[in-house]
Design an enzyme around this catalytic site. Structure first.
Site, mmCIF file in Angstrom:
data_model
loop_
_atom_site.group_PDB
_atom_site.id
_atom_site.type_symbol
_atom_site.label_atom_id
_atom_site.label_comp_id
_atom_site.label_asym_id
_atom_site.label_seq_id
_atom_site.Cartn_x
_atom_site.Cartn_y
_atom_site.Cartn_z
ATOM 1 N N MET A 219 6.543 0.737 3.889
ATOM 2 C CA MET A 219 6.289 1.676 2.589
ATOM 3 C C MET A 219 5.401 1.153 1.699
ATOM 4 S SD MET A 219 10.062 2.930 1.938
ATOM 5 C CE MET A 219 9.556 4.399 0.714
ATOM 6 N N HIS A 220 4.896 1.739 0.872
ATOM 7 C CA HIS A 220 4.018 1.248 -0.505
ATOM 8 C C HIS A 220 2.621 0.922 -0.208
ATOM 9 C CE1 HIS A 220 8.145 1.478 -1.776
ATOM 10 N NE2 HIS A 220 8.127 0.040 -1.230
ATOM 11 N N ASP B 135 9.998 3.232 6.212
ATOM 12 C CA ASP B 135 11.043 2.688 7.281
ATOM 13 C C ASP B 135 12.352 2.331 6.234
ATOM 14 O OD1 ASP B 135 10.112 0.628 5.380
ATOM 15 O OD2 ASP B 135 9.475 -0.429 7.106
#
Length: 513
Positions: A81-82, A241
């Site tokens: 992520m991110h 995830d």
């Protein structure tokens, strides 16, 4: 004779995994492909997005080769992520992707929080603080530090969504990954457009967001040839995830906890409502189910602590012995619970939850001459679990239950580490048949929900079966309560020292610079 399967693809930090799941929820095959992480400066973490595509192609082809004759009926995506993958108008990548564990944008995060009207105002708009790991701070960093590239950015995608683009030609995301940008209205499951405009970010660079089980495109003819797939296969939204892997572990209804000891350490739980985030100390995201939200705390260092120590021990051994993770865990078992009064603070990569502090540092506290390598390794393992328990305390106001913990990640291959979780949390810790597969399992299950194999996420989650169980030992409660209380007291005492030690001059080896 052909048979059907769902394909889950997980774009991880160090590798991509593909998993084939049949409609009865049995794993048919998995395959992984590794790729490197770039660290061009201290605190920076980047990746070439082409590594994800090459890794995904190798993983998918490898899984398919193990199941001749399989027909893929849907694809689900998961990923780290991110991360910021900036693209121009032609979908060309402008620079290496900036990853979730990158710590360069502390100044931009502070500026975003101020521009939003302060922390309370920001929480009112997104239900999350802006953290250095989040995508929003990375966009602001790029605007400030790469003015020659920023005006050319037309799309800001997270890693799995870049894979979606390459599979389908569609620019899209879904609510769980969008939540991790720090620019998403989690309560209403939509982009926080007034905030985005207030920050001077063009809302059009952010992709359309869908619920996680919505079909967001179909495999193109070009991608079919590159990945060894058939054209036209539906690609479902999927999930970040850290969120989607809870479904893969069988955790979707409130009451259970999920822990992950992978590169990062994660504590997560499902919520019925988008509960108010207490002082922004945790992360409250949209879950992959449209009637669920996701509470989560993240440590930047989980099982990676042991890998770090393994590298040091290997260098000291100078080739005289093979220092494996298994040997280190075996050594840790020779030290008693509490590691003879030795505590380790697991902040090698900075802090995230419950202390969002990029200057936080790792520390052994309590070392004496009587401590040996077994005590040091055990304190690493316990420190990672104390970090998870610290997150739980920060999330307690959300009304989390603690019926059991479903644990996953590479660290949970160790019975010792699973037992530590049971003893430190005071509840049973189990593994399920889907936990080891992580995000790839969750992605395949969401794909099945998206094409009607299962009615909803709760139905799919009930198909996961318990494989191992560790029950907590009440006789250790006093020891671990005392040690955890000491652990919690240490970061506030050392915070100012960590800030001073985080001066760039020290990282550069110029003391006092």
């Amino acid at each position: 004779m052909r048979f059907e399967a769902l394909l889950g693809i997980d774009v991880g930090t160090s590798s991509c995994k593909a998993l084939l799941l049949d409609p009865s929820s049995q794993v048919l095959a998995t395959h992984s492909a590794d790729y490197p992480v770039l660290n061009p400066h201290p605190g920076w973490s980047e990746q070439d997005p082409e590594c994800w595509i090459a890794g995904a192609q190798a993983a998918v082809r490898g899984a398919l080769s193990k199941c001749p004759g399989v027909k893929i009926i849907a694809i689900g995506l998961s990923g780290q992520m991110h991360g910021l993958t900036p693209l121009d108008k032609d979908h060309t990548v402008l620079r290496p992707a900036i990853l979730w564990n990158d710590q360069r944008n502390a100044d931009e995060v502070a500026a975003i929080t101020e521009a939003a009207g302060g922390l309370e105002s920001l929480l009112a708009q997104t239900n999350n603080p802006m953290l250095t790991g989040y995508t929003g701070g990375k966009i602001a960093w790029m605007r400030r530090h790469e003015p020659e590239l920023y005006p050319r950015m037309r799309h800001a995608l997270n890693p799995k969504d870049y894979l979606r683009l390459r599979l389908t030609g569609e620019v899209a995301t879904e609510v769980s990954d969008a939540s991790g940008t720090g620019l998403f209205d989690v309560r209403n499951r939509q982009w926080a457009r007034p905030l985005i405009e207030r920050l001077g970010i063009d809302p059009e660079i952010l992709p359309p967001s869908h619920e996680s089980d919505v079909i967001t495109g179909r495999v193109s003819v070009e991608a079919a040839e590159a990945f060894g797939l058939e054209p036209g296969i539906p690609v479902v939204g999927g999930g970040g995830d850290a969120v989607i892997q809870t479904l893969g572990s069988g955790v979707i209804d409130p009451g259970d906890l999920q822990t992950t000891l992978g590169t990062a350490g994660i504590l997560a739980a499902a919520l019925d409502t988008p509960a108010v985030n207490p002082k922004g100390r945790v992360q409250v995201f949209c879950n992959i189910a449209p009637d669920r939200w996701h509470a989560m705390g993240v440590s930047l260092d989980g099982a990676g602590l042991l890998t770090w120590f393994q590298a040091i021990a290997g260098e000291l051994a100078d080739g005289a012995g093979n220092v494996t993770i298994e040997k280190l865990v075996e050594r840790a078992s020779k030290s008693p619970p509490g590691a003879r009064g030795l505590v380790f603070l697991p902040y090698l990569s900075g802090g995230r939850c419950p202390h969002p502090d990029p200057h936080a540092r790792g520390a052994f506290v309590g070392l004496t001459r009587r401590h040996g390598d077994a005590d040091m390794v055990r304190s690493l393992l316990e420190g990672a679990v104390y970090g998870l328990r610290d997150m739980y305390d920060a999330m307690a106001s959300l009304g989390l239950g603690r019926h059991r913990i479903v644990t996953s990640g590479g660290g949970t291959r160790s019975t010792l580490w699973r037992q530590m979780q049971a003893d430190i949390f005071g509840c049973d810790v189990v593994t399920t048949d889907g936990a080891e597969a992580g995000g790839a399992m969750g992605a395949a299950m969401v794909a099945g929900i998206g094409v009607g194999i299962w009615a909803d996420a709760s139905t799919a989650a009930r198909l996961r079966r318990t494989e191992t169980r560790c029950s907590f030992n009440p006789e250790l409660q006093e020891t671990y309560t005392r040690m955890f209380t000491i652990y919690q007291s240490l970061y506030p005492l050392l915070r100012d020292s960590f800030t001073q030690l985080g001066h760039p001059g020290f990282d550069a080896g110029v003391a006092g610079a």
